[in-house]
Every structure is written in C-alpha cells, then in structure tokens.
Design an enzyme around this catalytic site. Structure first.
Site, PDB file in Angstrom:
ATOM      1  N   ASP A   1     -10.156   6.546  11.585  1.00  0.00           N
ATOM      2  CA  ASP A   1      -9.308   7.392  11.315  1.00  0.00           C
ATOM      3  C   ASP A   1      -8.490   8.221  12.102  1.00  0.00           C
ATOM      4  O   ASP A   1      -9.288   9.300  12.703  1.00  0.00           O
ATOM      5  CB  ASP A   1      -9.031   8.720   9.761  1.00  0.00           C
ATOM      6  CG  ASP A   1      -7.613   8.022   9.834  1.00  0.00           C
ATOM      7  OD1 ASP A   1      -7.152   8.885   7.858  1.00  0.00           O
ATOM      8  OD2 ASP A   1      -6.462   9.185  10.514  1.00  0.00           O
TER       9      ASP A   1
ATOM     10  N   ASP B   1      -2.862   3.767  11.115  1.00  0.00           N
ATOM     11  CA  ASP B   1      -3.989   4.811  11.883  1.00  0.00           C
ATOM     12  C   ASP B   1      -5.124   4.322  11.602  1.00  0.00           C
ATOM     13  O   ASP B   1      -6.078   5.139  11.641  1.00  0.00           O
ATOM     14  CB  ASP B   1      -2.966   6.226  12.469  1.00  0.00           C
ATOM     15  CG  ASP B   1      -3.495   7.274  11.604  1.00  0.00           C
ATOM     16  OD1 ASP B   1      -4.003   6.827   9.932  1.00  0.00           O
ATOM     17  OD2 ASP B   1      -4.390   8.453  12.053  1.00  0.00           O
ATOM     18  N   GLU B   2      -5.474   4.023  10.366  1.00  0.00           N
ATOM     19  CA  GLU B   2      -6.333   3.557   9.881  1.00  0.00           C
ATOM     20  C   GLU B   2      -7.196   2.293   9.288  1.00  0.00           C
ATOM     21  O   GLU B   2      -5.868   1.306   8.685  1.00  0.00           O
ATOM     22  CB  GLU B   2      -6.066   4.848   8.249  1.00  0.00           C
ATOM     23  CG  GLU B   2      -5.933   4.628   7.748  1.00  0.00           C
ATOM     24  CD  GLU B   2      -5.665   5.623   6.246  1.00  0.00           C
ATOM     25  OE1 GLU B   2      -7.127   4.981   5.573  1.00  0.00           O
ATOM     26  OE2 GLU B   2      -5.048   5.648   5.747  1.00  0.00           O
TER      27      GLU B   2
HETATM   28  P1  TTP Z   1      -2.766  11.343   9.264  1.00  0.00           P
HETATM   29  O1  TTP Z   1      -3.999   9.944   9.676  1.00  0.00           O
HETATM   30  O2  TTP Z   1      -2.881  11.275   7.287  1.00  0.00           O
HETATM   31  O3  TTP Z   1      -2.717  11.434   9.963  1.00  0.00           O
HETATM   32  P2  TTP Z   1      -2.967  12.390  11.337  1.00  0.00           P
HETATM   33  O4  TTP Z   1      -3.554  10.963  12.023  1.00  0.00           O
HETATM   34  O5  TTP Z   1      -1.526  13.036  11.683  1.00  0.00           O
HETATM   35  O6  TTP Z   1      -4.221  13.029  10.919  1.00  0.00           O
HETATM   36  P3  TTP Z   1      -5.118  13.042  11.081  1.00  0.00           P
HETATM   37  O7  TTP Z   1      -6.233  13.645  12.046  1.00  0.00           O
HETATM   38  O8  TTP Z   1      -5.321  14.551   9.776  1.00  0.00           O
HETATM   39  O9  TTP Z   1      -6.111  11.496  10.711  1.00  0.00           O
HETATM   40  O10 TTP Z   1      -1.343   9.786   9.292  1.00  0.00           O
HETATM   41  C1  TTP Z   1      -1.248   9.618   9.636  1.00  0.00           C
HETATM   42  C2  TTP Z   1      -0.115   9.590  10.538  1.00  0.00           C
HETATM   43  O11 TTP Z   1       1.718   8.665   9.831  1.00  0.00           O
HETATM   44  C3  TTP Z   1       0.593  11.247  11.321  1.00  0.00           C
HETATM   45  O12 TTP Z   1       0.008  10.745  12.428  1.00  0.00           O
HETATM   46  C4  TTP Z   1       1.909  10.631  10.457  1.00  0.00           C
HETATM   47  C5  TTP Z   1       2.655  10.227  10.030  1.00  0.00           C
HETATM   48  N1  TTP Z   1       2.560  10.565   8.307  1.00  0.00           N
HETATM   49  C6  TTP Z   1       4.050  10.824   7.987  1.00  0.00           C
HETATM   50  O13 TTP Z   1       5.042  10.417   9.062  1.00  0.00           O
HETATM   51  N2  TTP Z   1       4.111  11.402   7.226  1.00  0.00           N
HETATM   52  C7  TTP Z   1       3.245  12.524   6.917  1.00  0.00           C
HETATM   53  O14 TTP Z   1       3.406  13.186   5.400  1.00  0.00           O
HETATM   54  C8  TTP Z   1       2.253  11.846   7.302  1.00  0.00           C
HETATM   55  C9  TTP Z   1       0.089  12.709   6.531  1.00  0.00           C
HETATM   56  C10 TTP Z   1       1.793  10.962   7.724  1.00  0.00           C
HETATM   57 MG    MG Z   2      -5.166   9.885  11.110  1.00  0.00          MG
END
Ligand code: TTP
Ligand code: MG
Length: 356
Positions: free
Chosen positions: A9, A99-100
């Site tokens: 992720d 992103d995962e």
């Molecule tokens: P996530 O993997 O949940 O968050 P992240 O990558 O920003 O942070 P982390 O280090 O905790 O993994 O989500 C991936 C992307 O999806 C994030 O960068 C932005 C988008 N996103 C939204 O558009 N709305 C949301 O509510 C969330 C949680 C994420």
């Molecule tokens: Mg993320």
C-alpha cells in the site's frame, strides 16, 4: 501447500506523488484536495489532518498546511506504472485499488526462513522506490486479509510479517474491530450496540448469532475473519465475462424480506467489485432454485451498462417480483454480464523479469 501473501500500500499516495513532482512540497505538511482533504502528507498527519476532513478544519489544526489541487488522472498513471512493474515480477497479483494490491509470493519464499522473507520484502520495496521514487508499506501473511492488516502496522515506509496464524491471532485479539478489513463503520455501530468493540469481544459471539444478525455472507465473514480463517484466492482474471454472487440455504427460505435483503447485499458486493475493476455490466440475471431443485434464470438487459448497487438491485428485484413463486427458495443469486470497461487499463502479463 500453505500459501504466502504480500500486500503493498503506497504511503500517502496522492500527496507523495505531488511531493515527488515538486521538490518545494517535500518535508512540509501538504493536503491534496479541494474543499475536502483527499489525503495528507505524513508531515500534515502529525497535526491531525486526515482524509475526508474539510480543508477549513484541516487549516485550523495546521495553519501552515499547503493545499495542492487533485490530479486524479496523473495518480492513476503512476498507479498503473507500479502495477506494470509488479506484473514483470509475477502475474499472481490482484490490484485492489490504484495504490494497493495483493501478490502471492509462495513460489519466491517457500521453505525459507523469516530472515529471507525480510530480505525479499526489502528487495521489493527498494525495487518500487528505485523505479517509481515513492515509498510503500508491505505486509506478509498466510491470507490476503492477514497480509493487508500487516501492511498497516508499521506504516509508513516499512513492513510487518505475520509468521503464522497464531501470531496473527495474538496480535489482533485486543485490537479495535476497525483494524479488520471489511468491518466498516455501519457494522461496528451495530456491534457497538451490543458492547462489541474489540476482536476478543466479537470472538465470544457464536456463528449462529452472527448469521442471524448479519445474514449468512456477512455473518460468516465476521466469524471467520477474526479466526484467521477467511481465505480468498488472488484474482488476476482481468478478462472477466461476468461477476456473480449466490447463496445456498440449508433449508428452504420462505421469508421474502430476507430474500430481498440478500439480493441487496449481493448487489452491493457486485457494485463494489465492478468499481474495483473499473467495469460496468449491461445484463443482470437473477438465478433462483426452489426446494424441488428446479432452477430458473431471468435476465434483464439495461439501457446503459452500470456499476451501481441500486440499478443492479432494481433489475434483480424486477425479475424477482415477476416470478410466480417467491418462497421455498434454496438458492438465490445475481449475475452481472455483458461487461464493458470504462477506462481502459492495458495490463500485459509477462513474468520474465523475476527478481530476488
Ligand atoms: P489510502 O491508501 O487509504 O491512503 P494513502 O495512500 O493516502 O495513505 P496511507 O499511507 O495511509 O496508505 O488511499 C490511497 C489514495 O486514495 C489516497 O492517497 C487518496 C485517495 N483517497 C481518496 O480520494 N479519498 C479517501 O477518502 C481516501 C481514504 C483515499
Ligand atoms: Mg495508501
């Protein structure tokens, strides 16, 4: 043979891409968004800035917060570059969002000790960083769910390994249910009414009870997932012709409301899956089997392909209402077919460049 799964992720994905592109944004608190924060850099998270927060509230917490506009298409392009890189290592992968993703790594690490797995994980993370210039967090487990939970434990820019099921169970036992994927806010609220907030509290509830409260699919999921017994395979079949969900009852089901509720649950799951893969379906087919084992299917073709719960449900319900007989049901299910892609993600399957 026991399988080993890895979940990756990306860290603060949208924000990290912006920091990669603009050196002046590095090392400072930034939020990507417009009106609402879609994500915040880890520097901003220290002030309590979070996804889904109004920008005004975020600025109160962190007055120096730098706001950056969202460039969704660009993040999508970066996400697909990461996917392409992984597909060069193996095609046993499933991208859960931009992103995962999950990667089955059994063939790379079987019969190896934990030290070797650590080296593999660090090799993977370096490989991503070298090529993409972004950091990710990684989790290892004996199932997709355990790997996903693991990847969150040492976030950002690190990893965690569940050595086995016992290790997993002892880790999750005293945690809040929010760490379990698939136990969302609504489910937690409902469980909260019965004073069930932690994994160990949920552990005390019998499977029968959970099925009664949440229906067979959800109930069994809740029961199994906290026991480390929720297994699903890596799903890398990108050329899918249809998506389907169905449930078989042990005894014939005569409760029409419960059947309708089941159809709603299935529609939600189908909608979720379609969205996950950026796909739409034009045909919705209801399948029903009666106590006498006669099975019927009724298809409805929609005007426009859909990925929406309500539209799938309405089509299935229309067929359900048109049936002469609605009770004595042994199986009910929905299939969505005539699949089309919204945005073309061109994925090539090529596992020549294995790395170590
Ligand atoms: P996530 O993997 O949940 O968050 P992240 O990558 O920003 O942070 P982390 O280090 O905790 O993994 O989500 C991936 C992307 O999806 C994030 O960068 C932005 C988008 N996103 C939204 O558009 N709305 C949301 O509510 C969330 C949680 C994420
Ligand atoms: Mg993320």
């Amino acid at each position: 043979m026991k399988k080993i799964y890895m979940h990756y992720d990306m860290d603060a994905f949208f924000a990290s891409v912006e920091q990669r592109e603009n050196p002046e944004l590095r090392g400072i608190p930034i939020a990507v968004g417009h009106g609402i924060v879609t994500t915040a850099s880890y520097e901003a998270r220290k002030f309590g800035v979070k996804s889904a927060m109004p920008v005004a509230a975020a600025k109160k917490l962190c007055p120096h917060l730098k706001l950056v506009p969202v460039r969704k298409n660009y993040y999508g392009k970066v996400g697909r570059e990461i996917q392409q890189l992984i597909l060069k290592i193996t095609d046993k992968c499933e991208f859960a969002s931009i992103d995962e993703g999950y990667i089955e790594i059994t063939e790379f690490v079987k019969n190896r000790d934990e030290k070797y797995i650590e080296r593999f994980v660090e090799g993977f993370r370096k490989h991503i960083y070298k090529n993409i210039r972004l950091t990710c967090s990684v989790g290892i487990g004996f199932s997709k769910v355990s790997a996903k939970i693991a990847s969150d434990i040492n976030k950002p820019n690190s990893y965690f390994i569940f050595r086995n099921r016992e290790h997993f169970l002892s880790y999750i036992m005293d945690k809040n249910l929010s760490i379990i994927p698939g136990i969302g806010k609504k489910t937690r609220e409902l469980l909260g009414l019965f004073n069930i907030r932690t994994v160990s509290e949920l552990y005390k509830i019998e499977k029968k009870e959970l099925v009664k409260k949440f229906g067979s699919n959800r109930g069994e999921y809740l029961y199994n997932v906290i026991r480390g017994q929720q297994f699903s395979e890596i799903d890398n079949n990108r050329k899918r012709q249809s998506y389907a969900h169905e449930v078989t009852f042990n005894q014939s089901m005569n409760d029409i409301f419960a059947l309708e509720e089941e159809l709603r649950e299935q529609s939600e799951k189908l909608s979720y899956r379609l969205k996950e893969y950026g796909e739409f379906g034009k045909t919705v087919t209801l399948k029903i089997r009666y106590a006498n084992f006669l099975t019927y299917t009724r298809a409805k073709t929609l005007k426009n392909p859909t990925n929406k719960t309500e539209e799938i449900l309405n089509a299935a319900m229309e067929n359900f209402r048109n049936l002469k007989k609605k009770d004595e049901v042994r199986l009910i299910g929905i299939q969505v077919s005539s699949i089309t892609k919204s945005n073309i993600v061109q994925l090539t399957f090529n596992d020549m460049e294995k790395h170590d």
